[in-house]
Design an enzyme around this catalytic site. Structure first.
Site, mmCIF file in Angstrom:
data_model
loop_
_atom_site.group_PDB
_atom_site.id
_atom_site.type_symbol
_atom_site.label_atom_id
_atom_site.label_comp_id
_atom_site.label_asym_id
_atom_site.label_seq_id
_atom_site.Cartn_x
_atom_site.Cartn_y
_atom_site.Cartn_z
ATOM 1 N N SER A 16 -11.273 -0.845 -0.171
ATOM 2 C CA SER A 16 -10.148 -0.824 0.636
ATOM 3 C C SER A 16 -10.250 -1.227 1.815
ATOM 4 O O SER A 16 -9.071 -1.752 2.534
ATOM 5 C CB SER A 16 -9.539 0.467 0.344
ATOM 6 O OG SER A 16 -8.710 0.590 -0.978
ATOM 7 N N HIS B 55 -3.485 6.222 3.790
ATOM 8 C CA HIS B 55 -4.326 4.965 3.296
ATOM 9 C C HIS B 55 -3.666 3.628 4.077
ATOM 10 O O HIS B 55 -4.375 3.068 4.571
ATOM 11 C CB HIS B 55 -4.544 4.963 1.845
ATOM 12 C CG HIS B 55 -4.965 3.888 1.249
ATOM 13 N ND1 HIS B 55 -4.804 2.621 0.947
ATOM 14 C CD2 HIS B 55 -6.671 3.838 0.809
ATOM 15 C CE1 HIS B 55 -5.939 1.828 0.585
ATOM 16 N NE2 HIS B 55 -6.755 2.634 0.247
ATOM 17 N N ASP C 41 1.073 -1.085 -0.039
ATOM 18 C CA ASP C 41 0.066 -0.089 0.009
ATOM 19 C C ASP C 41 0.687 1.456 -0.149
ATOM 20 O O ASP C 41 1.910 1.031 -0.333
ATOM 21 C CB ASP C 41 -0.963 0.002 1.218
ATOM 22 C CG ASP C 41 -2.219 0.586 1.025
ATOM 23 O OD1 ASP C 41 -2.280 1.779 0.928
ATOM 24 O OD2 ASP C 41 -3.370 0.062 1.063
#
Length: 629
Positions: free
Chosen positions: A454, A269, A203
């Site tokens: 996600s 994120h 990620d």
């Protein structure tokens, strides 16, 4: 939708009820992030390509360098195009092998400048025409599957009387404990917390020194090779896996060959995804994680503008403990890899990714991926278009499909991703601790809400870690996929057959029960398998068995007939039904045992309110079971 200020005030009232702890870190309540739709792909890059050659090794690289020169020459780009007046209309092009990839035979190639559409097509065609080349693809940018929204005020975390004792758990983390939309985490925690399992998060990396995550983070790696994407001072890869930010200024991505973009702050994120998996829990601080005794291995592949496919593939392989040229071997190979990223538009699985996944599966590592946010067929988007992965769709707090979630037969099951604005704040979002910086990381920490597939996939990655932690023999990816599907809780609302998102919602407790309970043998009438609850008129799909038994319960009202049906799929199944007790092949109230068939029907009429138990025996796959009253 509740405003951030209103939510902050409401949450503060809960959090301060137990009295503030002077030594507690300050973690602010941030804003929420909605699901990022996977829009039409931006203009693909013309400077980096991924080439697969028939041979591998040093000789193959040397041969490829010659092949590149020939391809440039044959496509007419080796000389500058100059007018009679001396004006340069087009500069000359050269091409070189940038590096070999971890997957044997794959190489990253770079041209000296961006190519026009026609130049790129000619260059690719000439390369493909060479007998030493098997395939050529643009090294495109892939994206995280959510985007930034607003940020809220700060507050100081304090202890509260919740289970676990993390103060925001009861107020914000419906995804773990809500009876309708949650994953049944609290019951699952009595069986496993993921101890001893490494989960790689491929990620944006994690921010260093997160006060509610750092204790569960192992040293990872930053795999980004382009400094414009990584925001480091130089190209190349570095140890750590730390998130330096992925902000973009207006039109920043045009330098990488993409179309114009609006400015965006850093998303953090990877930290959010990692928190869902293994946030430090029962520490009287902020939020909880699902597999909170597992360890996070951060592998940074996404930065400003996304991440190159070549970096992502190498990151996957390094995470699994496989060799990557020029890097030390990962000393903490992951048993589970979470990938909350994907293509920005329809995209069949790149051969490079499939080669990498095949190697990872062969090593025993399980890959969990987000289905995508385009409200489209997941099987036409990367990563779900790849084989050998577990694909996760997103569900809402009411147990229905999130409107943005990709769907289709390629989706294995759903997990909470949040419905966004339609379910308000906090019910529409998944919350974890993220950094408060808008560009690079700062000392400000916030609880941020995000929505998207996600956010759904790390629930499943964490659940896989919890299973592998207690399994006598680790599950393979296919065995784990079948177990996840078989243990999933039926959707509490009907999911249209045109937009299926798998067998049901992740149920951690049932998953662990089924993983740790030996299957019943037909000869053992005293064996009681784990019991799953049937919801009236809601089909339980995708059931499978290799000769064991499965048990289901159904709450029936008095006086109205009840029918139980199985149909579809392949194999052979027998159905035994009893009221108030576990049926067996020799003790039951009703049965249906058509030989060699998956279609069975039992009808009964209860004299009073009761619980019926339905036992399925046999070998079958793709079976559907439904109870109706």
């Amino acid at each position: 939708m509740m405003s951030s200020n209103t939510l902050a005030a409401a949450l503060a009232a809960v959090l301060f009820a137990g009295g503030a702890q002077a030594a507690s870190p300050t973690i602010g309540l941030g804003g929420v992030r909605g699901p990022a739709p996977q829009s039409a792909p931006a203009t693909e890059l013309g400077q980096r390509f991924i080439v697969k050659t028939r041979a591998s090794g040093t000789q193959a690289r040397s041969l490829l360098a010659t092949t590149l020169s020939s391809a440039v020459a044959r496509s007419g780009m080796q000389r500058a195009l100059i007018t009679n007046s001396g004006l340069t209309l087009r500069s000359a092009v050269s091409a070189r092998v940038l590096r070999d990839m971890a997957v044997p035979g794959w190489h990253v190639v770079q041209t000296s400048r961006a190519l026009s559409d026609s130049e790129r097509a000619a260059f690719v065609a000439e390369l493909k025409a060479d007998p030493s080349v098997l395939s050529v693809q643009v090294d495109r940018l892939y994206q995280r599957l959510d985007e930034a929204s607003v940020r809220g005020p700060a507050f100081t975390a304090a202890a509260a009387s919740t289970t676990p004792n993390d103060p925001a758990y009861g107020r914000l983390q419906w995804n773990f404990h809500d009876a309708v939309g949650g994953v049944n985490a609290e019951q699952g925690w009595t069986r496993s917390t993921g101890q001893g399992v490494v989960v790689a998060v491929v990620d944006t990396g994690v921010v260093r020194d997160n006060p509610d995550l750092a204790a569960n983070v192992l040293p990872g790696y930053d795999m980004i090779t382009d400094r414009r994407v990584s925001r480091r001072d130089s190209d190349g890869r570095v140890p750590g896996g730390y998130d330096l930010g992925d902000w973009v200024e207006a039109n920043y991505c045009t330098a990488l060959g993409a179309s114009g973009n609006a400015p965006e702050p850093s998303s953090w994120h990877g930290s959010h995804v990692s928190g869902t998996i293994a946030q430090v829990t029962n520490n009287n601080l902020a939020t909880a994680g699902l597999a909170y005794d597992a360890r996070i291995l951060p592998v940074r592949v996404l930065g400003s503008c996304g991440g190159f496919g070549s970096d992502i593939a190498d990151g996957m392989l390094w995470a699994a403990g496989l060799p990557v040229d020029g890097l030390p071997t990962n000393p903490n190979p992951a048993e589970v890899i979470n990938m909350s990223l994907g293509s920005s538009g329809p995209d069949s699985c790149p051969a490079l990714y499939q080669d990498a996944i095949d190697q990872i599966n062969a090593k025993g590592t399980i890959v969990v991926v987000a289905a995508g946010n385009s409200d489209a067929d997941a099987g036409t988007y990367t990563m779900s278009s790849c084989n050998g992965v577990i694909s996760v769709g997103a569900s809402r707090i009411n147990g229905g499909r999130a409107s943005y979630s990709n769907y289709g037969t390629r989706v294995d099951l759903a997990a909470p991703g949040g419905g966004g604005d339609i379910d308000g704040n906090p019910g529409g979002y998944i919350f974890q601790v993220i950094n408060g910086g808008t560009q690079g990381p700062t000392g400000d920490w916030q609880i941020g809400g995000m929505a998207g597939t996600s956010m759904a996939s790390p629930h499943v990655a964490a659940a896989v870690a919890m299973v592998q932690s207690v399994a006598t023999t680790p599950f393979t990816w296919s065995g784990m996929r079948d177990l996840l599907r078989a243990s999933a809780r039926p959707f509490p609302v009907a999911i249209p057959s045109s937009t299926p998102i798998g067998a049901g919602i992740l149920d951690v407790d049932m998953l662990l029960q089924m993983a740790t309970t030996p299957p019943c043998q037909p000869s053992d009438s005293s064996c009681v398998p784990p019991t799953k609850t049937l919801t009236n008129k809601v089909e339980m799909r995708g059931l499978s068995s290799q000769g064991g038994d499965a048990l289901y319960s159904f709450q029936a009202a008095a006086g109205t007939s009840v029918s139980f049906m199985t149909f579809g799929g392949t194999g052979n199944v027998a159905m035994y039904v009893a009221a108030g007790r576990t049926p067996t092949a020799s003790s039951y109230d009703a049965r249906s045992t058509r030989a060699g068939s998956t279609t069975q029907t039992v009808r009964v009429t209860p004299s009073g309110t009761t619980t019926y138990y339905v036992r399925l025996s046999g070998s079958y796959s793709g079976l559907t079971l439904v109870g109706r009253q």
